[in-house]
Design a protein around this motif. Sequence first.
Motif, mmCIF file in Angstrom:
data_model
loop_
_atom_site.group_PDB
_atom_site.id
_atom_site.type_symbol
_atom_site.label_atom_id
_atom_site.label_comp_id
_atom_site.label_asym_id
_atom_site.label_seq_id
_atom_site.Cartn_x
_atom_site.Cartn_y
_atom_site.Cartn_z
ATOM 1 N N LEU A 16 0.835 -1.210 0.000
ATOM 2 C CA LEU A 16 0.000 0.000 0.000
ATOM 3 C C LEU A 16 0.870 1.260 0.000
ATOM 4 O O LEU A 16 0.545 2.240 -0.691
ATOM 5 N N THR A 17 1.974 1.218 0.737
ATOM 6 C CA THR A 17 2.881 2.371 0.775
ATOM 7 C C THR A 17 3.460 2.633 -0.614
ATOM 8 O O THR A 17 3.501 3.778 -1.078
ATOM 9 N N ALA A 18 3.901 1.565 -1.282
ATOM 10 C CA ALA A 18 4.480 1.716 -2.624
ATOM 11 C C ALA A 18 3.451 2.287 -3.605
ATOM 12 O O ALA A 18 3.755 3.208 -4.385
ATOM 13 N N GLU A 45 -4.204 -2.487 11.044
ATOM 14 C CA GLU A 45 -4.318 -1.172 11.691
ATOM 15 C C GLU A 45 -3.598 -0.093 10.869
ATOM 16 O O GLU A 45 -4.158 0.967 10.571
ATOM 17 N N ALA A 46 -2.348 -0.383 10.494
ATOM 18 C CA ALA A 46 -1.539 0.605 9.770
ATOM 19 C C ALA A 46 -2.126 0.908 8.390
ATOM 20 O O ALA A 46 -2.052 2.051 7.917
ATOM 21 N N LEU A 50 -3.279 4.567 7.166
ATOM 22 C CA LEU A 50 -2.715 5.213 5.967
ATOM 23 C C LEU A 50 -3.833 5.700 5.040
ATOM 24 O O LEU A 50 -3.798 6.833 4.550
ATOM 25 N N LEU A 51 -4.846 4.860 4.839
ATOM 26 C CA LEU A 51 -5.950 5.249 3.950
ATOM 27 C C LEU A 51 -6.742 6.424 4.521
ATOM 28 O O LEU A 51 -7.212 7.287 3.778
ATOM 29 N N GLN A 52 -6.853 6.460 5.850
ATOM 30 C CA GLN A 52 -7.530 7.607 6.478
ATOM 31 C C GLN A 52 -6.697 8.877 6.310
ATOM 32 O O GLN A 52 -7.234 9.948 6.033
ATOM 33 N N THR A 53 -5.371 8.754 6.454
ATOM 34 C CA THR A 53 -4.479 9.914 6.332
ATOM 35 C C THR A 53 -4.554 10.540 4.936
ATOM 36 O O THR A 53 -4.564 11.754 4.803
ATOM 37 N N VAL A 54 -4.591 9.686 3.917
ATOM 38 C CA VAL A 54 -4.639 10.220 2.542
ATOM 39 C C VAL A 54 -6.076 10.509 2.089
ATOM 40 O O VAL A 54 -6.311 10.860 0.941
#
Length: 242
Positions: A16-18, A45-46, A50-54
């Motif tokens: 997901l990060t990539a 959790e992470a 991440l999806l909430q942050t973006v």
Amino acid sequence: MRIGAFSDVHSNLEALTAVSHFLKQEGTQQLLCLGDVVGYGPDPEACIKLLQTVRARIVAGNHDWGVAGRTPIHQFNHLARFALQWTRKHLTLAHRLFLKNLPLTFDLGPLHLVHAAPSAPNRWDYIFTVEDALSEMGAFTTDICLIGHTHIPLFIEQISNKPPREITDSSFPLRPNARYLINLGSVGQPRDGDPRSCCALIDLNEHRFSFHRIPYCITETKKKLRAVGLPEPLADRLTYGR
Ligand code: ZN
């Protein structure tokens, strides 16, 4: 507007990060996730955070609702069930509620978003072929329907009232006289034999769709998966993309 779209993250943070880095570099203004944020992988959790942050907009997948108790757990095979029960234990109540409240579908301009078949979103049917898609083209009213669920990319175009056909190019124009059913494959657990993550760019100004494969550190995800005690076949399949 430039939109980044992807599906089936399955708690794979490295993938997901990539994908999110790539889509950010491409200048996307909105990210769309076609469901199954969690299940199978070691970082539920992470990935949610991440999806909430973006500020990604997300529809519910069967694994998301499985974890949240909205889809019965007996509908899953033993590996998926084991991972769902593990995931439940490793999410806060707030994050379980977040998954529970994900909508089954929504429309954004010309796009209709749904995890599985649009004709019955909470039956979680699979669309693998053009034949499977025949009865689905009438199940959405927008020009483009984005789906996931099979973890296998599939692009279908229907021009006017002609029979739908599969597009094999990874980049194609979105024609004004055509409608599309597009399966975005999977970020966190591709099953088409290519282990790299899947994602797409949809340029609504240029009327163009392009599909992309993004490499990520599979070794790291496998290491984490084993460390938390998730079943070995879930690690193996990341290498083979099956
Ligand atoms: Zn999935």
